[in-house]
Design a protein around this motif. Structure first.
Motif, PDB file in Angstrom:
ATOM      1  N   PRO A   9       0.940  -1.248   0.015  1.00  0.00           N
ATOM      2  CA  PRO A   9       0.080   0.087  -0.133  1.00  0.00           C
ATOM      3  C   PRO A   9       0.962   1.264   0.037  1.00  0.00           C
ATOM      4  N   THR A  10       0.422   2.211  -0.619  1.00  0.00           N
ATOM      5  CA  THR A  10       0.921   3.315  -0.812  1.00  0.00           C
ATOM      6  C   THR A  10       0.832   4.176   0.619  1.00  0.00           C
ATOM      7  N   PRO A  11       1.543   5.037   0.640  1.00  0.00           N
ATOM      8  CA  PRO A  11       1.382   6.262   1.829  1.00  0.00           C
ATOM      9  C   PRO A  11      -0.162   6.796   1.695  1.00  0.00           C
ATOM     10  N   GLU A  12      -0.449   6.988   0.669  1.00  0.00           N
ATOM     11  CA  GLU A  12      -1.644   7.719   0.382  1.00  0.00           C
ATOM     12  C   GLU A  12      -2.821   6.778   0.813  1.00  0.00           C
ATOM     13  N   LEU A  13      -2.704   5.592   0.389  1.00  0.00           N
ATOM     14  CA  LEU A  13      -3.748   4.471   0.479  1.00  0.00           C
ATOM     15  C   LEU A  13      -3.877   4.173   2.177  1.00  0.00           C
ATOM     16  N   THR A  14      -2.600   3.930   2.564  1.00  0.00           N
ATOM     17  CA  THR A  14      -2.467   3.930   4.145  1.00  0.00           C
ATOM     18  C   THR A  14      -3.419   4.987   4.943  1.00  0.00           C
ATOM     19  N   GLN A  15      -3.027   6.301   4.482  1.00  0.00           N
ATOM     20  CA  GLN A  15      -3.656   7.516   5.163  1.00  0.00           C
ATOM     21  C   GLN A  15      -5.223   7.332   4.737  1.00  0.00           C
ATOM     22  N   LEU A  16      -5.498   7.195   3.556  1.00  0.00           N
ATOM     23  CA  LEU A  16      -7.078   6.857   3.270  1.00  0.00           C
ATOM     24  C   LEU A  16      -7.586   5.949   4.270  1.00  0.00           C
ATOM     25  N   ALA A  17      -7.358   4.902   4.481  1.00  0.00           N
ATOM     26  CA  ALA A  17      -7.786   3.818   5.165  1.00  0.00           C
ATOM     27  C   ALA A  17      -7.822   4.511   6.774  1.00  0.00           C
ATOM     28  N   PHE A 108      -7.642  15.268   4.036  1.00  0.00           N
ATOM     29  CA  PHE A 108      -7.030  14.079   3.138  1.00  0.00           C
ATOM     30  C   PHE A 108      -6.838  14.607   1.770  1.00  0.00           C
ATOM     31  N   LEU A 109      -7.599  15.095   1.126  1.00  0.00           N
ATOM     32  CA  LEU A 109      -7.600  15.541  -0.116  1.00  0.00           C
ATOM     33  C   LEU A 109      -6.856  16.946  -0.705  1.00  0.00           C
ATOM     34  N   SER A 110      -7.132  17.705   0.161  1.00  0.00           N
ATOM     35  CA  SER A 110      -6.574  18.883   0.219  1.00  0.00           C
ATOM     36  C   SER A 110      -5.066  19.183   0.665  1.00  0.00           C
ATOM     37  N   GLY A 111      -4.782  18.556   1.632  1.00  0.00           N
ATOM     38  CA  GLY A 111      -3.510  18.521   2.287  1.00  0.00           C
ATOM     39  C   GLY A 111      -3.648  19.572   3.473  1.00  0.00           C
ATOM     40  N   TYR A 112      -4.638  20.292   3.499  1.00  0.00           N
ATOM     41  CA  TYR A 112      -5.003  21.261   4.583  1.00  0.00           C
ATOM     42  C   TYR A 112      -4.947  20.641   5.993  1.00  0.00           C
ATOM     43  N   LYS A 113      -4.698  21.459   6.853  1.00  0.00           N
ATOM     44  CA  LYS A 113      -4.614  21.021   8.232  1.00  0.00           C
ATOM     45  C   LYS A 113      -5.940  21.352   9.025  1.00  0.00           C
ATOM     46  N   PHE A 114      -6.890  20.707   8.954  1.00  0.00           N
ATOM     47  CA  PHE A 114      -8.175  21.047   9.785  1.00  0.00           C
ATOM     48  C   PHE A 114      -8.372  20.484  11.048  1.00  0.00           C
ATOM     49  N   GLY A 115      -7.358  20.118  11.826  1.00  0.00           N
ATOM     50  CA  GLY A 115      -7.581  19.321  13.004  1.00  0.00           C
ATOM     51  C   GLY A 115      -8.237  20.234  14.091  1.00  0.00           C
TER      52      GLY A 115
END
Length: 161
Positions: A9-17, A108-115
């Motif tokens: 799994p790519t880091p992106e796929l892992t992050q999505l999971a 996740f999609l935009s990369g902005y930090k909405f925490g």
């Protein structure tokens, strides 16, 4: 037939999971709020039905009976307002939770930090949820207080035949 090699799994796929895992809890909360809204709507329907049954009786009654029916309709009117407030708070909580899930995926999609926004929205959703439960509790207390069974009924004994 040879199996194609598994692609790690790519880091992106892992992050999505991980985002999907994070979104599961708020989605379960939405399901719970939906069930609670169903209870509130059912309660509201029963109160409205009772008020509609009393309306013609009020117009035909006089004296003490009329005054008693008016008191009951006023109590029902108050309960309708309280249940509506509980419904509003529950729907507000559901909207805020939906925004939490949207922001999780938006980050996740935009990369902005909405925490911070996610945390504040979730806190607001919990406050609205707690408020809706407290309002509902208040309504149940109103309902309990409005049902007064007279002593003449409680102490009534049937005549012997």
């Amino acid at each position: 037939m040879a199996q194609p090699p598994l692609i790690p799994p790519t880091p992106e796929l892992t992050q999505l999971a991980q985002i999907i895992q994070l979104a599961v809890a708020p989605v379960f909360l939405l399901a719970g709020l939906g069930a609670f809204l169903n209870v509130c709507a059912g309660r509201l329907a029963r109160i409205v039905d009772r008020a509609r049954k009393l309306e013609p009786r009020i117009l035909q009654s006089r004296g003490e009976e009329h005054d008693r029916l008016i008191r009951e309709v006023r109590a029902l009117d108050r309960r309708i307002a309280v249940v509506n407030t509980a419904i509003f708070a529950s729907v507000l909580a559901a909207v805020l939770i939906s925004l939490v899930v949207i922001l999780l995926f938006g980050a996740f999609l935009s990369g902005y930090k909405f925490g911070t926004a996610v945390a504040l929205l979730f806190i607001a959703a919990m406050v609205a949820t707690g408020a809706s439960f407290a309002i509902f509790l208040y309504e149940t207390r109103l309902a309990t207080r409005s049902v007064k069974i007279g002593n003449h009924i409680l102490e009534h004994e049937a005549e012997a035949e």
